[in-house]
Design a protein around this motif. Structure first.
Motif, PDB file in Angstrom:
ATOM      1  N   LEU A 129      35.152  38.808  35.070  1.00 47.13           N
ATOM      2  CA  LEU A 129      33.750  38.695  34.671  1.00 47.13           C
ATOM      3  C   LEU A 129      33.551  39.026  33.194  1.00 47.13           C
ATOM      4  O   LEU A 129      32.723  38.408  32.525  1.00 47.13           O
ATOM      5  CB  LEU A 129      32.875  39.601  35.539  1.00 47.13           C
ATOM      6  CG  LEU A 129      32.729  39.161  36.999  1.00 47.13           C
ATOM      7  CD1 LEU A 129      32.038  40.241  37.816  1.00 47.13           C
ATOM      8  CD2 LEU A 129      31.985  37.844  37.087  1.00 47.13           C
ATOM      9  N   LEU A 144      34.995  35.767  31.257  1.00 45.44           N
ATOM     10  CA  LEU A 144      34.587  34.427  31.646  1.00 45.44           C
ATOM     11  C   LEU A 144      33.548  33.889  30.659  1.00 45.44           C
ATOM     12  O   LEU A 144      32.656  34.609  30.235  1.00 45.44           O
ATOM     13  CB  LEU A 144      33.993  34.467  33.051  1.00 45.44           C
ATOM     14  CG  LEU A 144      33.822  33.151  33.771  1.00 45.44           C
ATOM     15  CD1 LEU A 144      35.193  32.513  34.047  1.00 45.44           C
ATOM     16  CD2 LEU A 144      33.105  33.376  35.087  1.00 45.44           C
ATOM     17  N   THR A 194      30.405  32.491  29.971  1.00 50.11           N
ATOM     18  CA  THR A 194      29.153  32.306  30.702  1.00 50.11           C
ATOM     19  C   THR A 194      28.337  31.131  30.167  1.00 50.11           C
ATOM     20  O   THR A 194      27.362  30.728  30.798  1.00 50.11           O
ATOM     21  CB  THR A 194      28.300  33.590  30.674  1.00 50.11           C
ATOM     22  OG1 THR A 194      28.090  33.976  29.323  1.00 50.11           O
ATOM     23  CG2 THR A 194      28.989  34.713  31.442  1.00 50.11           C
ATOM     24  N   TYR A 201      30.230  28.542  32.580  1.00 52.21           N
ATOM     25  CA  TYR A 201      30.206  28.784  34.019  1.00 52.21           C
ATOM     26  C   TYR A 201      29.011  29.644  34.405  1.00 52.21           C
ATOM     27  O   TYR A 201      28.678  30.607  33.720  1.00 52.21           O
ATOM     28  CB  TYR A 201      31.472  29.506  34.476  1.00 52.21           C
ATOM     29  CG  TYR A 201      32.736  28.755  34.174  1.00 52.21           C
ATOM     30  CD1 TYR A 201      33.128  27.685  34.968  1.00 52.21           C
ATOM     31  CD2 TYR A 201      33.542  29.108  33.099  1.00 52.21           C
ATOM     32  CE1 TYR A 201      34.277  26.978  34.698  1.00 52.21           C
ATOM     33  CE2 TYR A 201      34.704  28.412  32.810  1.00 52.21           C
ATOM     34  CZ  TYR A 201      35.067  27.348  33.610  1.00 52.21           C
ATOM     35  OH  TYR A 201      36.212  26.653  33.335  1.00 52.21           O
ATOM     36  N   GLU A 202      28.373  29.306  35.528  1.00 46.69           N
ATOM     37  CA  GLU A 202      27.341  30.152  36.095  1.00 46.69           C
ATOM     38  C   GLU A 202      28.029  31.126  37.053  1.00 46.69           C
ATOM     39  O   GLU A 202      28.705  30.703  37.986  1.00 46.69           O
ATOM     40  CB  GLU A 202      26.319  29.321  36.872  1.00 46.69           C
ATOM     41  CG  GLU A 202      25.268  30.177  37.540  1.00 46.69           C
ATOM     42  CD  GLU A 202      24.338  29.400  38.446  1.00 46.69           C
ATOM     43  OE1 GLU A 202      23.421  30.017  38.995  1.00 46.69           O
ATOM     44  OE2 GLU A 202      24.545  28.183  38.633  1.00 46.69           O
ATOM     45  N   VAL A 203      27.882  32.397  36.801  1.00 43.22           N
ATOM     46  CA  VAL A 203      28.537  33.415  37.620  1.00 43.22           C
ATOM     47  C   VAL A 203      27.609  33.817  38.762  1.00 43.22           C
ATOM     48  O   VAL A 203      26.447  34.155  38.549  1.00 43.22           O
ATOM     49  CB  VAL A 203      28.896  34.652  36.771  1.00 43.22           C
ATOM     50  CG1 VAL A 203      29.521  35.738  37.635  1.00 43.22           C
ATOM     51  CG2 VAL A 203      29.823  34.255  35.633  1.00 43.22           C
ATOM     52  N   PRO A 249      28.099  36.494  41.445  1.00 46.55           N
ATOM     53  CA  PRO A 249      28.947  37.543  42.025  1.00 46.55           C
ATOM     54  C   PRO A 249      28.584  37.870  43.462  1.00 46.55           C
ATOM     55  O   PRO A 249      27.415  37.991  43.806  1.00 46.55           O
ATOM     56  CB  PRO A 249      28.699  38.741  41.110  1.00 46.55           C
ATOM     57  CG  PRO A 249      27.365  38.497  40.511  1.00 46.55           C
ATOM     58  CD  PRO A 249      27.180  37.009  40.447  1.00 46.55           C
ATOM     59  N   ASP A 283      24.763  39.522  44.381  1.00 53.01           N
ATOM     60  CA  ASP A 283      24.424  39.794  42.978  1.00 53.01           C
ATOM     61  C   ASP A 283      24.720  41.223  42.534  1.00 53.01           C
ATOM     62  O   ASP A 283      23.887  41.880  41.917  1.00 53.01           O
ATOM     63  CB  ASP A 283      22.960  39.425  42.711  1.00 53.01           C
ATOM     64  CG  ASP A 283      22.705  37.953  42.959  1.00 53.01           C
ATOM     65  OD1 ASP A 283      23.557  37.137  42.562  1.00 53.01           O
ATOM     66  OD2 ASP A 283      21.671  37.621  43.550  1.00 53.01           O
ATOM     67  N   ASN A 297      27.842  43.535  40.557  1.00 57.11           N
ATOM     68  CA  ASN A 297      29.117  43.449  39.847  1.00 57.11           C
ATOM     69  C   ASN A 297      30.042  44.532  40.405  1.00 57.11           C
ATOM     70  O   ASN A 297      29.597  45.400  41.165  1.00 57.11           O
ATOM     71  CB  ASN A 297      28.911  43.531  38.332  1.00 57.11           C
ATOM     72  CG  ASN A 297      28.408  44.885  37.873  1.00 57.11           C
ATOM     73  OD1 ASN A 297      28.898  45.924  38.308  1.00 57.11           O
ATOM     74  ND2 ASN A 297      27.435  44.888  36.985  1.00 57.11           N
TER      75      ASN A 297
END
Length: 98
Positions: A20, A23, A25, A28-30, A32, A44, A46
């Protein structure tokens, strides 16, 4: 996704935190999704938040009231269904589960 009921739970949290942090952002849409030691899926959060939840709850993360997560049992379906207060929301998974 990170965590889980495995003996490698802590390793998974550490790996997820590293991914994370690195990555892109913008690309990419994270989304979690943590899995607590006893198997509860947390939305949602972390890895650091999940670790804190587990420490406060004595290694058992509290369920999030009104929320649930569903994965299809079909490896060709790459969606994640979340239910929050009974309202479904579909998210496309960026990776494939084969």
């Amino acid at each position: 996704m990170f965590g889980g009921r495995s003996g490698e739970h802590e390793v998974s949290l550490h790996s997820a935190a590293s991914i994370l942090a690195n990555l892109d952002t913008k690309k990419y849409e994270v989304i979690p999704r943590g899995i607590a030691r006893e198997g509860t899926w947390l939305l949602d959060v972390n890895p650091d938040e999940m670790r804190a939840l587990e420490e406060r709850a004595g290694k058992r993360a509290n369920r999030q009231p009104g929320q649930a997560v569903v994965l299809a049992g079909d490896a060709t379906v790459h969606d994640l269904l979340t239910l929050e207060s009974g309202k479904p929301e579909y998210k496309k998974l960026a990776c494939c589960i084969n």
